[in-house]
Structure formats: C-alpha cells, structure tokens
Design an enzyme around this catalytic site. Structure first.
Site, PDB file in Angstrom:
ATOM      1  N   SER A 158       0.844  -1.079  -0.053  1.00 54.59           N
ATOM      2  CA  SER A 158       0.048   0.285   0.241  1.00 54.59           C
ATOM      3  C   SER A 158       0.870   1.264  -0.112  1.00 54.59           C
ATOM      4  CB  SER A 158      -0.954  -0.050   1.085  1.00 54.59           C
ATOM      5  OG  SER A 158      -1.711   0.939   0.974  1.00 54.59           O
TER       6      SER A 158
ATOM      7  N   ASP B 126      -2.384   6.081  -3.366  1.00 51.69           N
ATOM      8  CA  ASP B 126      -1.323   5.579  -2.713  1.00 51.69           C
ATOM      9  C   ASP B 126      -0.832   4.370  -3.826  1.00 51.69           C
ATOM     10  OD1 ASP B 126      -3.780   3.881  -2.348  1.00 51.69           O
ATOM     11  OD2 ASP B 126      -2.711   3.283  -0.499  1.00 51.69           O
TER      12      ASP B 126
ATOM     13  N   ASP C 211      -1.053   1.212  -3.914  1.00 53.65           N
ATOM     14  CA  ASP C 211      -2.126   0.297  -4.388  1.00 53.65           C
ATOM     15  C   ASP C 211      -3.518   0.940  -4.983  1.00 53.65           C
ATOM     16  OD1 ASP C 211      -2.891   0.593  -1.985  1.00 53.65           O
ATOM     17  OD2 ASP C 211      -3.487  -1.579  -1.694  1.00 53.65           O
TER      18      ASP C 211
ATOM     19  N   ASP D  21      -5.898   1.997  -3.334  1.00 61.13           N
ATOM     20  CA  ASP D  21      -7.159   1.776  -2.601  1.00 61.13           C
ATOM     21  C   ASP D  21      -7.501   3.017  -1.547  1.00 61.13           C
ATOM     22  OD1 ASP D  21      -5.300   1.492  -0.504  1.00 61.13           O
ATOM     23  OD2 ASP D  21      -6.022  -0.223   0.184  1.00 61.13           O
TER      24      ASP D  21
END
Length: 448
Positions: A104, A241, A243, A245
């Site tokens: 992340s 960010d 990833d 999400d």
C-alpha cells in the site's frame, strides 16, 4: 503469540519478513482454506493474482503463483493493477479467491500479501487465522493433470476501467484534473479512465520503475500535487497511494481535501440522489469530530468502527450501508465495490464538482475540520495500551477536561510497532498540549 495477519494482510520488509518461502507457504495454506468450497463442489479452485509495481512484487508474486498452482489452483495472472481492481476481478470472474501483493502506502522496501474471498471481499479474522494455522500442515500434492494451470489475464485492465465508467453518475467534460499515481498501481489506470470520462488530465507520479513507488509522490506526499494543480490551473488534483485503494484530493488553490471531507461531500451527494442507504455513513473512530458534526447538520447518521477499512466494510455489509471509509482516503461504495477504491473515489468526487457546478473548495465547506494532532510513539509495548490503568486514567482525565469540544484517542497500529496518540480540540495549541502530555505518559508507562 502475535497474529501473522495485521489489519490489512501480511506485511513487512520484503525478503526479510515477507520472503519467497513465506509467500509460497502462505499461498498453499490459502489454497486449502479458500479453495475448499470449489473442491467440495467437484471443481478446481480458481484465483486471481495481482501486484503493485514494486520490485519485490516480481519474485513474491511468482512464489504465490507457484504455491497456488502446486496446490491445484488455476491462476489468472492479472499483473500490475490496483488492489480494488483485483477485488473487482475476483468477483467479476467468479474466482474462488484473489491475492494482491502490495504494501500500500509503505516505502518500496516493504511488501505484503492480502487475500480476497469469493466475491472480492476481505477475509475476517477467523479465516485468516485458519490460513495461518495451515502453514506447516502436511498436505497431499496433486500430480499430472491435477496441478493448477497459470494463464495471463490480458483484459483485466479493460474490464476494471469499463466497470468504473459504467457506475459514474455523469461525465467529466470541461474539468481539468491532475492525477498523482504515486508511481504505483494506478499509474496507468487512473489517468486513462479520467480521460475516457471526458476530463483533461495532467499526470505526475505515473512512471513506476519498481523502486520509486510512494517516493515523494502520492497520497502521503501531496506537495508535488499541490504545486502541479496551481501550475496547470487545474480544477482539482487526485492523489492515490501505492496500490490505489485510497484517494486524497487537492482543490484549485492547492489546499488538501482529506478523506473525511471527501466522505462528507460524497455522503451529501448520495443523499441528494436518494441512494445513501438509511441516510447513514460508516466511518472509523479516527474520523474528525467535524465530520460527525457536519453529518448531523445534514441529517446523516454516522456509525463508527475500529480503524481499518475491513471493519468499515464488515459494518456496511451487515446492514447494507452504501458508503463508508476512513480519514486516510479509503472510501467504499458498497453498491459498486467491495473495498476502498481510490480511482472510483476520485471519479465520484470529480463528478460531484461537475454535477453541482461548485468548486471542490466550496463543496468541502460542508464540514469544518477540528484541529487534530496525531503523534506516533515508537519504541513502546503497544500490547499494553488497553491494560495499563495509569495510562487509561490519564486519557480519561484529558477527555473530561475537553468535554464536548474535543476528544482523545489512543490506539495501537495494526501494521507497525507504534502507539498512535490522537487529540482533537477547538484550538490547535490545546490539542498539541494534550497530545504531548499523553505521549509522555505512554513513554513512561509502556517503555520496552
């Protein structure tokens, strides 16, 4: 003994904590737990595997894929895509589970492994513990035609983009947007879908090389985005960010619009369209008190959960609420996805700007953020936060002194060896003073 899984999968320093050996063993264990339903039904389990672009994801995803196939699971290799894309594809392809390799917003040397159940849902603690318990259990290895097959999923990118465009309430024609991809998983997807939706797009942080993910760009480093929005005369900026999400935003003046403000804007938007289930927003205990006050004025109920989008999602699913999220920018649209989706959040926020004709700064005035001080205390025993009576008494004393004008929250991080001290008050100086006093108590009582 500490749990293997944290609040968002298994995460740590790649090739030290998160090794190829662990990835293989963990994927085999997951194959036995998450693929059991398929085997009971007399068919071979199927899994979707994706990753963010950090270098360690190359060997870790190879290990995961090898482990799954060796345990008789057919693997659909989606490549570099956002975490919410893997959740979506897990559901869209009717896979038995999905696997995402990402840490992340963490720095490049870290990585992580997270699993999605059938339907693209995050696992609850019980299932994660079952997987952890299977790590060293002997198992019968399939042979011949019973081993899993590995194929690429060339249309994963397109399927995800088509899904995003299909749920957008209106086009973004006339809007100028700067997208910061954090040199991460959304570097290709996010600019493309904004352009397809009709926006004029400028890009920063969209040249991943495996080493630069989250390095000075993205939702935890907004300075470049603020400067780019002002330089380009853009209407707003969107930051993801690593990833993707999560999503934070910047208005045309270069001012940050955080996750709480984004949720406030979107809750009002969904309510105005009659699609905010039970006129309820689900947030965490870390959300700013200003969000609760704003939603009360708008006739919207706020339910609060433990920190972590998985807990927000659990509460949303239990009562079929349609919107929830975190101050950090994880926002879940349960009608359209099963996890926080930064690209979808950015699209919905931009769509609201176009729909209302208001600037993002004007929309953000729906709530006033109370001054909030968050101090991360390292080098202490976070396991004793709840049990230390002197510490809890100090928290109670400070909360009583603030009354209804502020609040205090102590929590242990689920992903780092850290205790977080958060204080909100009417004035920044007051919040800072309370936080600093509590930090001293934490260090005095919880020193290792």
């Amino acid at each position: 003994m500490a749990r293997l899984f944290g609040t968002d999968g298994v995460r740590g320093l790649a090739n030290v904590d998160i090794t190829a050996e662990l990835a293989l063993r963990l994927s085999v264990a997951a194959a036995h737990i998450l693929g059991d339903g398929a085997r009971q039904a007399g068919r071979r389990p199927k899994a979707v595997v994706g990753r963010d672009p950090r270098a360690s994801g190359e060997f870790l995803s190879a290990a995961v894929i090898a482990g799954l196939a060796s345990a008789g699971v057919d693997v659909y290799q989606a490549g570099v895509l956002p975490t919410p894309a893997i959740a979506f594809l897990t559901a869209d392809t009717h896979a038995d589970f999905g696997v995402m390799l990402s840490a992340s917003h963490n720095a490049m040397p870290d990585n992580g492994i997270k699993f999605f159940a059938a339907g693209g849902h995050k696992l609850d603690d019980t299932v994660e513990d079952q997987i952890a318990a299977r790590l060293d259990v002997d198992w019968e290895r399939p042979t011949g035609p019973d081993v899993g097959r590995v194929v690429t999923m060339p249309d994963g990118h397109t399927r995800y983009i088509s899904h995003l465009l299909a749920v957008l309430p209106n086009r973004l024609a006339g809007l100028t947007v700067v997208i910061d991809g954090a040199h991460g998983a959304a570097s290709s997807v996010s600019p493309e879908v904004f352009r397809l939706a009709g926006a004029t797009v400028h890009e920063i942080g969209t040249e991943p090389d495996g080493l630069n993910i989250n390095d000075g760009y993205g939702s935890t480093h907004l300075d470049h985005l603020k400067a780019a929005v002002r330089a380009k005369g853009a209407d707003l900026g969107i930051a993801h960010d690593g990833d993707a999400d999560r999503c934070l935003a910047v208005d045309a003046r270069g001012e940050e619009v955080d996750g709480d403000q984004i949720m406030a804007i979107l809750a009002v938007a969904l309510k105005s369209r009659g699609v905010l289930a039970d006129n309820t927003l689900v947030a965490t205990v870390m959300s700013n008190l200003g969000l609760l006050q704003a939603m009360e004025r708008e006739g919207i109920t706020v339910r609060q959960t433990a920190v972590g989008d998985r807990y927000v999602l659990e509460d949303m699913r239990a009562s079929s609420y349609s919107l929830g999220g975190e101050q950090s920018g994880h926002v879940i649209f349960l009608d359209h996805g099963t996890t926080g989706d930064g690209v979808l959040t950015g699209l919905m926020l931009a769509a609201r700007v176009v729909e209302t004709g208001q600037t993002l700064a004007e929309l953000a005035t729906v709530m006033r953020r109370l001054p909030q001080v968050l101090i991360n205390v390292k080098g202490v025993d976070k396991s004793r936060v709840e049990s230390d009576e002197d510490l809890q008494q100090a928290v109670k004393t400070e909360q009583e002194a603030l009354g209804g004008t502020g609040r205090v929250l102590l929590r242990k991080s689920g992903t780092e060896p850290v205790v977080r001290v958060m204080v909100e008050a009417a004035e920044h100086e007051q919040a800072l003073a309370v936080a600093e006093r509590l930090v001293e108590v934490v260090r005095a009582r919880l020193t290792l």
